[in-house]
Write a protein that holds these residues in place. Sequence first.
Motif, PDB file in Angstrom:
ATOM      1  N   ASN A 213      65.589  59.605  82.506  1.00  0.00           N
ATOM      2  CA  ASN A 213      66.288  58.318  82.493  1.00  0.00           C
ATOM      3  C   ASN A 213      65.318  57.141  82.465  1.00  0.00           C
ATOM      4  O   ASN A 213      65.671  56.027  82.851  1.00  0.00           O
ATOM      5  CB  ASN A 213      67.217  58.213  83.703  1.00  0.00           C
ATOM      6  CG  ASN A 213      68.283  57.161  83.508  1.00  0.00           C
ATOM      7  OD1 ASN A 213      68.772  56.981  82.388  1.00  0.00           O
ATOM      8  ND2 ASN A 213      68.615  56.439  84.560  1.00  0.00           N
ATOM      9  N   GLY A 216      66.831  54.338  80.800  1.00  0.00           N
ATOM     10  CA  GLY A 216      68.259  54.153  81.058  1.00  0.00           C
ATOM     11  C   GLY A 216      69.190  54.963  80.169  1.00  0.00           C
ATOM     12  O   GLY A 216      70.409  54.891  80.320  1.00  0.00           O
ATOM     13  N   LEU A 219      71.916  59.589  80.634  1.00  0.00           N
ATOM     14  CA  LEU A 219      73.272  60.131  80.530  1.00  0.00           C
ATOM     15  C   LEU A 219      73.806  60.039  79.107  1.00  0.00           C
ATOM     16  O   LEU A 219      74.519  60.931  78.651  1.00  0.00           O
ATOM     17  CB  LEU A 219      74.210  59.421  81.502  1.00  0.00           C
ATOM     18  CG  LEU A 219      73.976  59.707  82.986  1.00  0.00           C
ATOM     19  CD1 LEU A 219      75.042  59.007  83.827  1.00  0.00           C
ATOM     20  CD2 LEU A 219      73.976  61.194  83.295  1.00  0.00           C
ATOM     21  N   ALA A 220      73.470  58.967  78.407  1.00  0.00           N
ATOM     22  CA  ALA A 220      73.897  58.850  77.005  1.00  0.00           C
ATOM     23  C   ALA A 220      73.304  60.004  76.196  1.00  0.00           C
ATOM     24  O   ALA A 220      73.974  60.576  75.319  1.00  0.00           O
ATOM     25  CB  ALA A 220      73.484  57.500  76.427  1.00  0.00           C
ATOM     26  N   LEU A 223      75.233  63.142  77.039  1.00  0.00           N
ATOM     27  CA  LEU A 223      76.507  63.112  76.309  1.00  0.00           C
ATOM     28  C   LEU A 223      76.290  63.515  74.852  1.00  0.00           C
ATOM     29  O   LEU A 223      77.060  64.311  74.295  1.00  0.00           O
ATOM     30  CB  LEU A 223      77.104  61.705  76.392  1.00  0.00           C
ATOM     31  CG  LEU A 223      78.398  61.477  75.608  1.00  0.00           C
ATOM     32  CD1 LEU A 223      79.551  62.282  76.207  1.00  0.00           C
ATOM     33  CD2 LEU A 223      78.750  59.980  75.566  1.00  0.00           C
ATOM     34  N   ASP A 257      74.850  61.606  89.231  1.00  0.00           N
ATOM     35  CA  ASP A 257      75.459  60.822  88.149  1.00  0.00           C
ATOM     36  C   ASP A 257      75.899  61.727  86.997  1.00  0.00           C
ATOM     37  O   ASP A 257      76.955  61.506  86.387  1.00  0.00           O
ATOM     38  CB  ASP A 257      74.462  59.765  87.636  1.00  0.00           C
ATOM     39  CG  ASP A 257      74.130  58.704  88.692  1.00  0.00           C
ATOM     40  OD1 ASP A 257      74.846  58.641  89.718  1.00  0.00           O
ATOM     41  OD2 ASP A 257      73.161  57.956  88.497  1.00  0.00           O
ATOM     42  N   PHE A 260      79.004  63.554  88.009  1.00  0.00           N
ATOM     43  CA  PHE A 260      80.121  62.606  87.979  1.00  0.00           C
ATOM     44  C   PHE A 260      80.590  62.365  86.544  1.00  0.00           C
ATOM     45  O   PHE A 260      81.795  62.345  86.271  1.00  0.00           O
ATOM     46  CB  PHE A 260      79.731  61.279  88.638  1.00  0.00           C
ATOM     47  CG  PHE A 260      80.759  60.200  88.451  1.00  0.00           C
ATOM     48  CD1 PHE A 260      81.978  60.284  89.102  1.00  0.00           C
ATOM     49  CD2 PHE A 260      80.538  59.130  87.601  1.00  0.00           C
ATOM     50  CE1 PHE A 260      82.960  59.314  88.911  1.00  0.00           C
ATOM     51  CE2 PHE A 260      81.498  58.157  87.405  1.00  0.00           C
ATOM     52  CZ  PHE A 260      82.719  58.249  88.065  1.00  0.00           C
ATOM     53  N   MET A 261      79.646  62.176  85.630  1.00  0.00           N
ATOM     54  CA  MET A 261      80.045  61.916  84.242  1.00  0.00           C
ATOM     55  C   MET A 261      80.902  63.059  83.710  1.00  0.00           C
ATOM     56  O   MET A 261      81.995  62.834  83.178  1.00  0.00           O
ATOM     57  CB  MET A 261      78.835  61.707  83.332  1.00  0.00           C
ATOM     58  CG  MET A 261      79.241  61.444  81.869  1.00  0.00           C
ATOM     59  SD  MET A 261      77.878  61.027  80.760  1.00  0.00           S
ATOM     60  CE  MET A 261      77.207  62.660  80.416  1.00  0.00           C
ATOM     61  N   ALA A 264      84.298  63.396  85.549  1.00  0.00           N
ATOM     62  CA  ALA A 264      85.196  62.293  85.168  1.00  0.00           C
ATOM     63  C   ALA A 264      85.781  62.542  83.782  1.00  0.00           C
ATOM     64  O   ALA A 264      86.928  62.192  83.507  1.00  0.00           O
ATOM     65  CB  ALA A 264      84.444  60.963  85.208  1.00  0.00           C
ATOM     66  N   MET A 265      84.987  63.171  82.908  1.00  0.00           N
ATOM     67  CA  MET A 265      85.457  63.482  81.560  1.00  0.00           C
ATOM     68  C   MET A 265      86.413  64.672  81.541  1.00  0.00           C
ATOM     69  O   MET A 265      86.962  65.013  80.489  1.00  0.00           O
ATOM     70  CB  MET A 265      84.263  63.818  80.652  1.00  0.00           C
ATOM     71  CG  MET A 265      83.375  62.643  80.317  1.00  0.00           C
ATOM     72  SD  MET A 265      81.855  63.165  79.435  1.00  0.00           S
ATOM     73  CE  MET A 265      82.529  63.672  77.836  1.00  0.00           C
ATOM     74  N   MET A 295      73.180  56.055  90.776  1.00  0.00           N
ATOM     75  CA  MET A 295      74.156  54.975  90.737  1.00  0.00           C
ATOM     76  C   MET A 295      75.436  55.385  91.463  1.00  0.00           C
ATOM     77  O   MET A 295      75.999  54.610  92.224  1.00  0.00           O
ATOM     78  CB  MET A 295      74.476  54.605  89.289  1.00  0.00           C
ATOM     79  CG  MET A 295      73.292  54.079  88.501  1.00  0.00           C
ATOM     80  SD  MET A 295      72.686  52.470  89.068  1.00  0.00           S
ATOM     81  CE  MET A 295      73.980  51.398  88.424  1.00  0.00           C
ATOM     82  N   LEU A 296      75.919  56.606  91.201  1.00  0.00           N
ATOM     83  CA  LEU A 296      77.138  57.052  91.877  1.00  0.00           C
ATOM     84  C   LEU A 296      76.968  57.016  93.399  1.00  0.00           C
ATOM     85  O   LEU A 296      77.863  56.521  94.101  1.00  0.00           O
ATOM     86  CB  LEU A 296      77.545  58.462  91.432  1.00  0.00           C
ATOM     87  CG  LEU A 296      78.764  58.953  92.211  1.00  0.00           C
ATOM     88  CD1 LEU A 296      80.033  58.284  91.727  1.00  0.00           C
ATOM     89  CD2 LEU A 296      78.874  60.451  92.203  1.00  0.00           C
ATOM     90  N   ALA A 299      77.511  53.446  94.500  1.00  0.00           N
ATOM     91  CA  ALA A 299      78.847  52.868  94.293  1.00  0.00           C
ATOM     92  C   ALA A 299      79.939  53.682  94.984  1.00  0.00           C
ATOM     93  O   ALA A 299      80.985  53.140  95.333  1.00  0.00           O
ATOM     94  CB  ALA A 299      79.139  52.766  92.796  1.00  0.00           C
ATOM     95  N   GLY A 300      79.706  54.969  95.162  1.00  0.00           N
ATOM     96  CA  GLY A 300      80.747  55.845  95.691  1.00  0.00           C
ATOM     97  C   GLY A 300      81.725  56.259  94.602  1.00  0.00           C
ATOM     98  O   GLY A 300      81.732  55.689  93.502  1.00  0.00           O
ATOM     99  N   LEU A 301      82.531  57.254  94.911  1.00  0.00           N
ATOM    100  CA  LEU A 301      83.552  57.683  93.951  1.00  0.00           C
ATOM    101  C   LEU A 301      84.591  56.577  93.792  1.00  0.00           C
ATOM    102  O   LEU A 301      84.854  55.824  94.728  1.00  0.00           O
ATOM    103  CB  LEU A 301      84.215  58.977  94.434  1.00  0.00           C
ATOM    104  CG  LEU A 301      83.345  60.232  94.285  1.00  0.00           C
ATOM    105  CD1 LEU A 301      83.944  61.397  95.072  1.00  0.00           C
ATOM    106  CD2 LEU A 301      83.187  60.618  92.816  1.00  0.00           C
TER     107      LEU A 301
END
Lengths: 308, 308
Positions: A213, A216, A219-220, A223, A257, A260-261, A264-265, A295-296, A299-301
């Motif tokens: 990362n 940045g 994650l992209a 994906l 993260d 989570f990604m 979430a998907m 980041m998650l 921020a939390g869920l």
Amino acid sequence: MQENPPEVLVSEVGPRDGLQSVKAVMPTADKFRWIAALYAAGVREIEVASFVPAKLLPQMADAAAVVRHALTLPGLTVMALVPNVRGAQAALEAGVHKITIPVSASEAHSLANVRKTREQMVEEVRAIVALRNEIAPQVKVEAGLSTAFGCTLQGQVAEDDVVWLAGQVIAAGADESGLSDTTGMANPAQVRRLFQRVRAEIGERTGAAHMHNTRGLGLANCLAAYDVGVRTFDSSLGGLGGCPYAPGASGNVVTEDLVFMFEAMGVCTGVDIDKLLAAREPLRAGLPGEPVYGMLPEAGLPKGWSVA
Amino acid sequence: MQENPPEVLVSEVGPRDGLQSVKAVMPTADKFRWIAALYAAGVREIEVASFVPAKLLPQMADAAAVVRHALTLPGLTVMALVPNVRGAQAALEAGVHKITIPVSASEAHSLANVRKTREQMVEEVRAIVALRNEIAPQVKVEAGLSTAFGCTLQGQVAEDDVVWLAGQVIAAGADESGLSDTTGMANPAQVRRLFQRVRAEIGERTGAAHMHNTRGLGLANCLAAYDVGVRTFDSSLGGLGGCPYAPGASGNVVTEDLVFMFEAMGVCTGVDIDKLLAAREPLRAGLPGEPVYGMLPEAGLPKGWSVA
């Protein structure tokens, strides 16, 4: 725990890639606690150690003990990194399920990192496979192509070189070959193109996406790899680690993260996010003062969170 | 500057979305310097202000002066946010090229944010369009659907509601309607699905993707939107800002990282990254002590960097 079978495999590399990138040495008991917490969260593949001389990497001096502990966790695939035949011998004797061999796609990085050309590293893979066949034929061998997306030493790495090298390591007997963005230079278009080309070359022996990362795009890029059929993703809890031999590079994809990604998907990882967040505690405890990212976790869920 | 025409439009929202999210008030002269630096980097659409009562948002008290300054920059699309007809009147009188109206897809967020139901906001859009038709028919009107991917107040937001609302604001006369992840709850699968559904409803009037990086998925979500045809992306230099009315939400996508992703992919943005990084200086100078984010600015451009 999820009821559904995982659709992607999140392969945790923190205990190896992360720990060997920091100066502090995590005590063996803390490594046990951390690996157990990752396992409790549902992580089912962990790169727990590298088998290298303790003089070079004192962080990994307890590799055999860590492997033996990890082998007590049912259903966990216990991986170790080995740079050469000597390391492979030690890893196989310790009882690992899978070994991963870093093979640089960049000649400059290969020479700087292991003082071998790429062709010499392919021969090392061949020798490790021969040893595996002799003493532990059930063990899987992966060759991870580092600097596959660019190199801090030589700059761009030709895609043809990466595709060629993937073919070479598979021809040398490796069970699979993944692509590593060691230097944080990958972009999503390149990730799609290169994984597709490698799959055209070695088919189902195409292995993990190991993304950083650094800029940045971690994650992209994951994906993008998912979009073209990759189903194994390396990441590190708290984003610990990077490659100490690639100057200026840092920052594995953060496991929290990444999970989570996918969740979430609606893509099942088999990992429980709350328990994964809890696994940060033994990491912090074993490496006091070391920065832990994500980041998650900050921020939390989201409110109303439920797996799609 | 690039020779190629831009393939995506990076719409900078920092001077509005960013500045109204921080407590400090950036002096007007610093806003001028910052906007000029963004323009010098090749940014060609900037949301420079919001037209709201200065009592509520003292950061925006100089909105008309900022618009007048921005209008001196040739080829720049000067945008302003307006929450209602009164704000639209002031924005149109100041001479903006485009106004954007936030319309919450979440009823709970709409009531909390502007004390209006969604239907009442659609009527506000209709009234703003009527005013625009009367006094400045060349001005574009965008309705940005906030909380389109989830809401911190009500949790999930039905996709049917978002598609319905997009149809409503276009029927009320808006030229385009974009989708905003106000709360950082979007995931790439949802982004693809929802933008495709909205495009099926309103076609080429589908507007910008306004993504947040709250949970680290900002760039992955922009990639997902790009994959399904979105070509305008809101972002904020240094990641400044978020939505002050959505508790726990923060973090616009970082312009520097977004531009890097697209340029690395070979997708022309028209933005010069070195000059974009230089535009952080007037931001910092105008908001001393305020945190400024970004992964690319930390890591720098990769060795051997050249636009693909």
